[in-house]
Design a protein around this motif. Structure first.
Motif, short mmCIF file in Angstrom:
data_model
loop_
_atom_site.label_atom_id
_atom_site.label_comp_id
_atom_site.label_asym_id
_atom_site.label_seq_id
_atom_site.Cartn_x
_atom_site.Cartn_y
_atom_site.Cartn_z
N ALA A 41 0.83 -1.20 0.00
CA ALA A 41 0.00 0.00 0.00
C ALA A 41 0.87 1.25 0.00
N TRP A 42 1.96 1.22 0.78
CA TRP A 42 2.84 2.39 0.83
C TRP A 42 3.56 2.59 -0.50
N SER A 43 4.15 1.52 -1.00
CA SER A 43 4.84 1.62 -2.27
C SER A 43 3.88 2.05 -3.38
N GLY A 44 2.67 1.48 -3.35
CA GLY A 44 1.68 1.83 -4.36
C GLY A 44 1.23 3.27 -4.28
N ALA A 45 1.13 3.79 -3.05
CA ALA A 45 0.71 5.19 -2.89
C ALA A 45 1.69 6.13 -3.57
N LEU A 46 2.97 5.81 -3.51
CA LEU A 46 3.96 6.65 -4.18
C LEU A 46 4.00 6.40 -5.67
N LEU A 47 4.02 5.12 -6.06
CA LEU A 47 4.19 4.81 -7.48
C LEU A 47 2.92 5.04 -8.29
N SER A 48 1.75 5.10 -7.64
CA SER A 48 0.53 5.42 -8.37
C SER A 48 0.19 6.90 -8.28
N SER A 49 1.08 7.68 -7.69
CA SER A 49 0.85 9.12 -7.61
C SER A 49 0.97 9.73 -9.00
N SER A 50 0.67 11.00 -9.09
CA SER A 50 0.79 11.69 -10.37
C SER A 50 2.21 12.21 -10.60
N LEU A 51 3.10 11.94 -9.66
CA LEU A 51 4.48 12.40 -9.79
C LEU A 51 5.21 11.58 -10.85
N PRO A 52 6.22 12.15 -11.49
CA PRO A 52 7.01 11.36 -12.44
C PRO A 52 7.68 10.19 -11.72
N THR A 53 7.89 9.11 -12.44
CA THR A 53 8.40 7.88 -11.83
C THR A 53 9.72 8.10 -11.11
N TRP A 54 10.63 8.88 -11.71
CA TRP A 54 11.93 9.09 -11.07
C TRP A 54 11.78 9.77 -9.72
N LEU A 55 10.82 10.68 -9.60
CA LEU A 55 10.62 11.38 -8.35
C LEU A 55 9.93 10.50 -7.32
N ALA A 56 8.94 9.72 -7.76
CA ALA A 56 8.26 8.81 -6.84
C ALA A 56 9.23 7.78 -6.29
N GLU A 57 10.09 7.24 -7.16
CA GLU A 57 11.07 6.27 -6.67
C GLU A 57 12.05 6.92 -5.70
N PHE A 58 12.46 8.13 -5.98
CA PHE A 58 13.36 8.84 -5.08
C PHE A 58 12.74 9.04 -3.70
N LEU A 59 11.48 9.46 -3.67
CA LEU A 59 10.81 9.66 -2.38
C LEU A 59 10.68 8.34 -1.63
N ALA A 60 10.37 7.26 -2.35
CA ALA A 60 10.33 5.95 -1.70
C ALA A 60 11.69 5.59 -1.13
N ALA A 61 12.75 5.94 -1.85
CA ALA A 61 14.10 5.59 -1.43
C ALA A 61 14.56 6.37 -0.21
N GLN A 62 13.85 7.41 0.18
CA GLN A 62 14.20 8.08 1.43
C GLN A 62 14.14 7.10 2.61
N GLY A 63 13.29 6.08 2.49
CA GLY A 63 13.22 5.06 3.53
C GLY A 63 14.51 4.27 3.68
N THR A 64 15.31 4.15 2.61
CA THR A 64 16.57 3.41 2.72
C THR A 64 17.53 4.11 3.66
N LEU A 65 17.48 5.43 3.71
CA LEU A 65 18.37 6.17 4.61
C LEU A 65 18.00 5.94 6.06
N ILE A 66 16.71 5.79 6.33
CA ILE A 66 16.26 5.51 7.69
C ILE A 66 16.74 4.13 8.13
N ARG A 67 16.75 3.17 7.21
CA ARG A 67 17.02 1.78 7.58
C ARG A 67 18.45 1.34 7.25
N SER A 68 19.27 2.25 6.80
CA SER A 68 20.66 1.89 6.51
C SER A 68 21.43 1.73 7.82
N PRO A 69 22.67 1.19 7.75
CA PRO A 69 23.48 1.08 8.98
C PRO A 69 23.91 2.41 9.56
N THR A 70 23.58 3.52 8.88
CA THR A 70 23.84 4.82 9.48
C THR A 70 23.09 4.99 10.79
#
Length: 904
Positions: free
Chosen positions: A387-416
């Protein structure tokens, strides 16, 4: 932005997300794992690299002989024809080496190369990213079946429990399009590295840290697990723990102990035989009550075992099947294993075993407990993640931007980042990967410990997606790090029982960073608006007042509203003299303090801060505005080095960016703000970096475009200018891009954002790894505000107010002119949609969304109906200046599936 659009037009988009192929796969490495659990990355070639599960960041950590493979057999005439493939790309090995400075996501370890030289990989792969989901398609003309993989670790914003699982779920989809029956097996292998520190290189099965490792097979309740541990380790050993591979079948052939891949591959090859290999004959059936295991033979000193499972399949022509494998782990003993500011030479501190623990280990005693949890909650975990991934990828935003916003989660969950056993959240600035990855003097570990206030000034993704975790960082700041005098050092020492960095040199800069302290005021108010509550503010308001008093008395002793003297900041230096970088944060902090005083009923302080803000705003604008942007008036009595004077600093309006997010209004004249942003983009945005040689680090080169931190468009560059002036930081670019969009400068904002993402397009850099002082750098989490800017999202849990003012640009709306994007509140999230006629839909997707007031900007909209799930709702509707306000007599709560409609 044009380059991105052209590249995407040639991509296959049958799966949601952005698809990478060929050279664009070079740097793809999506981190998998839960919040604070460590990670392993699934790479574009199908390999698993960056094994950072062991409480130690190390970007080049590699566990050899841990891979997936498949066999497939057909029988046209005579003997069966069998194809065996390692599910990794041969094409990736043959890509010409093109070194990108400062990164190593493209590094393919020698032992992975050797594996593919001995046993063939597939011809090529494609990778589709829609975080938290990664999809790899394996292409090989000799395979009689189509093979693809979908992998993810559950990610559900606002639900920490669901998002901190130390596990990766791999689901392989097999489809027989050959026209004849196919049989074979899927193999999954894992080396037992329990006891490893995550740093010492592993050669084959050998390491001084191995010995006594045991691989066991468990079959019960329809699940087969390969359990890897090391009973010889004491329970308090740093490497103590377990790893497991599990699959949802007991009809699985197990190979619990092998030293090289030949035996495993040969056995996988035998799946074409009429009589398949039976489940491991040495594996006695498991007693579910006693949890006895088979194959408990320990490895010898200095070596370990590999293990694997082989899952059979039979497919008639046209049939498909799915096979799921779960990788899980538990390494509970997290100790302080990194140097800390102020204790570099303190042997008693650095050589002691100081306990941190892991929050996830408080929930899961073993790696198999994680599998049990996933099994029990799998429908919820997958549905909410989709549902979360779909909310971003089914948005009206361009795909590159939707994927980038989804990828913000990788920074939260990285070993940083990590969570200690008491649930507190901590973060480095980034992680080390080796000299070629970031800094030359460290090969592993977190960079620049810990909770650095000035770098975390930029982060907004954690506060939006997991506000309860962000709140623990403020509690650490104010309960433990704040000095008795009121100031807050910009780095935290752990364990928190340690004396903090009071009255000692810190580093980066040496004295407590003023921008970090001002940001702390803003963050406290943000947390209140994000649901911390009135009692939480009651508790911390005295700390905030003490901090503000300290700042004012130390940097504005003459009470003119302007902060003077040494102003330590995120450039790891100090500015001397009035400047708008510190000044805008000061103005925003005064306004945030005023709003908190109002919530506290502290009228004298509210008025005092308001009056000081007015004075300070006028003084800064009058003193620093040059007609184009804000300059620094350098203190002539202070050291001249590393100042910027007449320069145009990209971050000079960071305080206004904060102020807009917190509904604090303009802290400087509106026309000056817009003119400054236009000037920043005009002067600091550079197209092409050929011949550009920064003094310290290269984050853009060749044909790249990007925003420099600082330029001197009219001359006057000091002999020793501000540190890092000639670098390109994505965290700053995202902040400037978002702010431009907030001011209606959409073209400028999208231009800066698209250029940054074009540098991270896979071919030269990893779209799931923004770098600066290390990998997975937290400043880049400013990127979340690009979504806030485009949707005009504002949220205040105190008042139950939810507001939207979406951009109508065709860049971010669909063909009908509809804007659609997700939004997140303190306790739930959903999808916002506004049609070009102004009609609004809010669809709840998770949790509870509480709304007392809904405000939507839409040109000349007249609202006369408000409905939930089609039924009218009592509400007061006002429309003024194109802004529609819907006021409910009592707060409404939207649950998943509910839709709030506001029609014309």
């Amino acid at each position: 932005m044009k380059q991105l659009a052209e590249r995407q037009s040639n991509e296959t988009t049958s799966l949601p997300g952005r698809t990478y192929r060929g050279a664009a796969l070079r740097h793809i490495a999506m981190p998998m794992g839960g919040i604070g659990t460590g990670q392993v990355s699934l790479c574009g070639d199908g390999g698993l690299r960056q094994w950072e599960l062991f409480n130690q960041p190390n970007h080049l950590a590699f566990v050899p002989d841990s891979f997936f493979a498949i066999s497939a057999s057909t029988k046209e005439a005579g003997e069966p024809a069998t194809v065996v493939r390692i599910l990794q790309s041969r094409e990736a090995l043959d890509l010409p080496e093109e070194h990108t400075p400062m990164v190593n996501d493209d590094a393919i370890p020698d032992q992975q190369r050797a594996l593919l030289r001995r046993f063939s990989g597939v011809e090529r792969t494609t990778f589709t990213g829609a975080y938290p989901f990664a999809r790899v398609a394996y292409e090989d003309s000799e395979l009689p079946i189509e093979v693809s993989l979908e992998a993810y670790s559950p990610f559900v914003p606002t639900d920490v429990d669901a998002s901190e699982l130390p596990a990766v779920i791999f689901t392989f989809r097999l489809h027989n399009a050959s026209g004849q029956p196919v049989r074979g097996g899927l193999g999954a292998t894992l080396k037992n590295v329990v006891g490893w520190d995550g740093v010492e290189p592993i050669q084959g099965n050998l390491s001084p840290q191995f010995g006594g490792n045991v691989n066991r097979i468990l079959r019960a309740d329809g699940i087969t697990s390969l359990m890897l541990d090391n009973p010889s380790l004491p329970p308090d050993h740093p490497g103590y723990g377990q790893m497991a591979l599990s699959t949802f079948s007991t009809n699985v052939s197990a190979a619990p102990r092998w030293k090289d891949a030949d035996g495993f591959i040969n056995e996988l090859n035998s799946f074409n035989a009429p009589e398949r290999p039976s489940p491991d004959s040495a594996a006695h059936r498991h007693d579910p009550e006693q949890r006895r295991y088979s194959s408990d033979v320990p490895s010898g000193p200095g070596e370990t075992w590999n293990g694997g499972v082989q899952i059979p399949y039979d497919l008639e022509s046209g049939e498909s099947t799915e096979i799921t494998v779960i990788l899980s782990w538990s390494f509970p003993n997290h100790y302080v294993n990194f140097g800390q500011s102020g204790h570099h030479n303190d042997n008693a501190f650095t050589k002691s075993r100081l306990w941190l623990g892991n929050a996830y280990s408080e929930r899961f005693r073993t790696a198999l407990d994680v599998v049990d949890y996933i099994t029990d909650h799998q429908p919820y975990l997958e549905d909410r993640s989709r549902a979360w991934s779909g909310a971003l990828l089914s948005s009206s935003l361009p795909t590159w931007l939707a994927e980038f916003l989804a990828a913000q989660g990788t920074l939260i969950r990285s070993p940083t980042s990590f969570r200690t056993d008491d649930g507190k959240f901590y973060g480095f600035e980034g992680t080390q990967g080796a000299p070629t990855s970031n800094l030359p003097w460290r090969g592993f570990g977190g960079s620049c410990p810990l909770n650095c206030t000035h770098v975390w000034n930029y982060e907004q993704a954690l506060s939006r997606l997991f506000p309860s975790l962000e709140r623990t960082m403020r509690e650490t700041d104010l309960d433990h790090v704040q000095a008795p005098e009121g100031y807050i050092p910009h780095r935290t020492l752990v364990p928190l029982a340690a004396r903090q960095l009071w009255d000692v040199p810190i580093g980066g800069p040496e004295n407590p960073a003023l921008d970090g302290m001002l940001g702390t005021v803003l963050k406290v108010y943000r947390e209140v608006r994000q649901g911390a509550g009135q009692e939480w503010l009651d508790r911390y308001w005295p700390n905030v007042k003490r901090l503000l008093v300290y700042i004012e008395s130390s940097w504005d002793p003459d009470h003119d509203g302007i902060l003077d003297d040494e102003q330590g900041n995120t450039f790891d230096i100090a500015f001397y003299g009035p400047n708008m970088f510190i000044g805008s944060l000061w103005l925003a902090a005064l306004r945030a303090g005023e709003e908190m005083a109002k919530l506290q009923g502290d009228r004298p302080e509210e008025k005092r801060l308001h009056d000081l803000f007015i004075k300070a705003s006028n003084a800064y604008d009058e003193k620093l505005w040059n007609g184009e942007y804000y300059v620094q008036v350098r203190d002539e009595t202070a050291p001249p080095e590393q100042q910027y004077g007449a320069g145009c600093l990209s971050d000079q309006l960071i305080g206004q960016w904060w102020a807009h997010q917190l509904d604090l209004g303009y802290i400087l004249p509106e026309d000056h703000v817009r003119t400054t942003l236009r000037s920043i983009v005009r002067h600091n945005f550079r197209q092409g970096f050929h011949g550009w040689v920064p003094e310290e680090r290269v984050f853009a080169d060749g044909d790249d475009a990007g925003l420099l931190n600082l330029t001197w468009p009219h001359g006057g560059r000091p002999d020793v200018p501000t540190r890092y002036w000639d670098e390109v930081w994505t965290g700053t670019e995202y902040q400037v891009a978002a702010h431009c969009i907030m001011e209606g400068l959409v073209d400028e904002g999208m231009r800066v954002a698209a250029a940054a993402r074009d540098r991270y397009s896979g071919e030269k850099r990893n779209p799931y790894n923004d770098i600066e002082c290390g990998d997975h750098y937290v400043r880049a989490m400013s990127g979340w505000t690009i979504l806030d800017a485009l949707s005009g999202y504002r949220y205040n849990a105190v008042t139950g107010s939810l507001a939207f003012a979406p951009i109508s640009s065709p860049d971010v709306t669909d063909e009908s002119g509809t804007f659609r994007a997700p939004f997140v509140t303190a306790s739930g999230w959903g999808q916002f949609e506004q049609a070009n006629d102004g009609a609004v839909r809010l669809t709840a997707l998770h949790g509870e969304i509480l709304i007392q007031t809904l405000v939507v900007l839409g040109a000349d909209v007249t609202l006369d109906s408000v409905r939930i799930n089609g039924s009218p709702v009592d509400a007061t509707v006002r429309d003024a200046d194109g802004k529609a306000t819907v006021q409910f007599p009592e707060p409404i709560i939207l649950n998943p599936g509910d839709m709030l409609q506001v029609d014309r």
